[in-house]
Design a protein around this motif. Structure first.
Motif, short mmCIF file in Angstrom:
data_model
loop_
_atom_site.label_atom_id
_atom_site.label_comp_id
_atom_site.label_asym_id
_atom_site.label_seq_id
_atom_site.Cartn_x
_atom_site.Cartn_y
_atom_site.Cartn_z
N LEU A 6 0.82 -1.21 0.00
CA LEU A 6 0.00 0.00 0.00
C LEU A 6 0.86 1.27 0.00
O LEU A 6 0.33 2.37 0.10
CB LEU A 6 -0.94 0.00 1.21
N THR A 7 2.17 1.11 -0.14
CA THR A 7 3.07 2.26 -0.19
C THR A 7 2.68 3.15 -1.37
O THR A 7 2.59 2.70 -2.50
CB THR A 7 4.53 1.80 -0.37
N GLY A 8 2.42 4.39 -1.09
CA GLY A 8 2.07 5.34 -2.14
C GLY A 8 0.65 5.22 -2.66
O GLY A 8 0.31 5.86 -3.65
N ALA A 35 -7.89 -1.74 -2.93
CA ALA A 35 -7.89 -1.86 -1.47
C ALA A 35 -8.99 -0.96 -0.91
O ALA A 35 -9.32 0.07 -1.49
CB ALA A 35 -6.54 -1.46 -0.89
N VAL A 36 -9.55 -1.37 0.23
CA VAL A 36 -10.64 -0.63 0.87
C VAL A 36 -10.30 -0.49 2.35
O VAL A 36 -9.79 -1.43 2.96
CB VAL A 36 -11.99 -1.39 0.73
N ARG A 37 -10.59 0.69 2.93
CA ARG A 37 -10.37 0.90 4.36
C ARG A 37 -11.42 1.84 4.92
O ARG A 37 -12.10 2.55 4.19
CB ARG A 37 -8.97 1.45 4.63
N ASP A 38 -11.53 1.86 6.23
CA ASP A 38 -12.43 2.76 6.95
C ASP A 38 -11.79 4.15 6.96
O ASP A 38 -10.64 4.30 7.41
CB ASP A 38 -12.62 2.25 8.39
N SER A 39 -12.49 5.15 6.52
CA SER A 39 -11.91 6.50 6.43
C SER A 39 -11.59 7.09 7.80
O SER A 39 -10.77 7.99 7.90
CB SER A 39 -12.85 7.43 5.67
N LYS A 40 -12.21 6.57 8.85
CA LYS A 40 -11.94 7.08 10.19
C LYS A 40 -10.78 6.36 10.87
O LYS A 40 -10.35 6.75 11.95
CB LYS A 40 -13.19 6.97 11.07
N LYS A 42 -7.44 5.28 9.38
CA LYS A 42 -6.53 5.19 8.24
C LYS A 42 -5.35 4.25 8.47
O LYS A 42 -4.73 3.80 7.52
CB LYS A 42 -6.04 6.59 7.86
N THR A 43 -5.03 3.95 9.71
CA THR A 43 -3.94 3.02 9.99
C THR A 43 -4.45 1.62 10.34
O THR A 43 -3.68 0.74 10.66
CB THR A 43 -3.04 3.54 11.13
N GLY A 44 -5.76 1.47 10.28
CA GLY A 44 -6.38 0.18 10.62
C GLY A 44 -6.29 -0.81 9.49
O GLY A 44 -5.60 -0.61 8.50
N PRO A 45 -7.04 -1.89 9.62
CA PRO A 45 -6.99 -2.95 8.61
C PRO A 45 -7.59 -2.51 7.28
O PRO A 45 -8.39 -1.58 7.21
CB PRO A 45 -7.82 -4.07 9.24
N THR A 46 -7.17 -3.19 6.23
CA THR A 46 -7.71 -2.95 4.89
C THR A 46 -8.19 -4.27 4.32
O THR A 46 -7.76 -5.35 4.72
CB THR A 46 -6.65 -2.36 3.94
N LEU A 47 -9.10 -4.16 3.38
CA LEU A 47 -9.51 -5.31 2.57
C LEU A 47 -8.89 -5.11 1.20
O LEU A 47 -8.83 -3.99 0.70
CB LEU A 47 -11.03 -5.36 2.42
N ALA A 48 -8.45 -6.17 0.60
CA ALA A 48 -7.87 -6.08 -0.74
C ALA A 48 -8.57 -7.08 -1.65
O ALA A 48 -8.82 -8.22 -1.26
CB ALA A 48 -6.38 -6.36 -0.70
#
Length: 64
Positions: A6-8, A35-40, A42-48
């Protein structure tokens, strides 16, 4: 898709998101998918998703 780089990543929110900090997700286009993440959180888990998985996911939302 497991552990994508997810770099960059250029994250974006829907233009339909409310500006009051409501429940939103952000998406980023990756080399091999999305990739998808919770906007609140930003350092939490992501789905890819790989490209086919993302298309299936979006199509399932459109059909409901």
């Amino acid at each position: 898709m497991t552990n994508p780089d997810l770099t960059g990543a250029m994250w974006r929110k829907s233009t339909r998101s409310d500006g009051n900090g409501g429940a939103c997700v952000e998406v980023a286009d990756l080399r091999d998918g999305v990739a998808v993440r919770d906007s609140k959180d930003k350092t939490g888990p992501t789905l890819a998703f790989d490209a086919q998985g993302w298309r299936c996911f979006v199509d399932s939302l459109k059909n409901n």
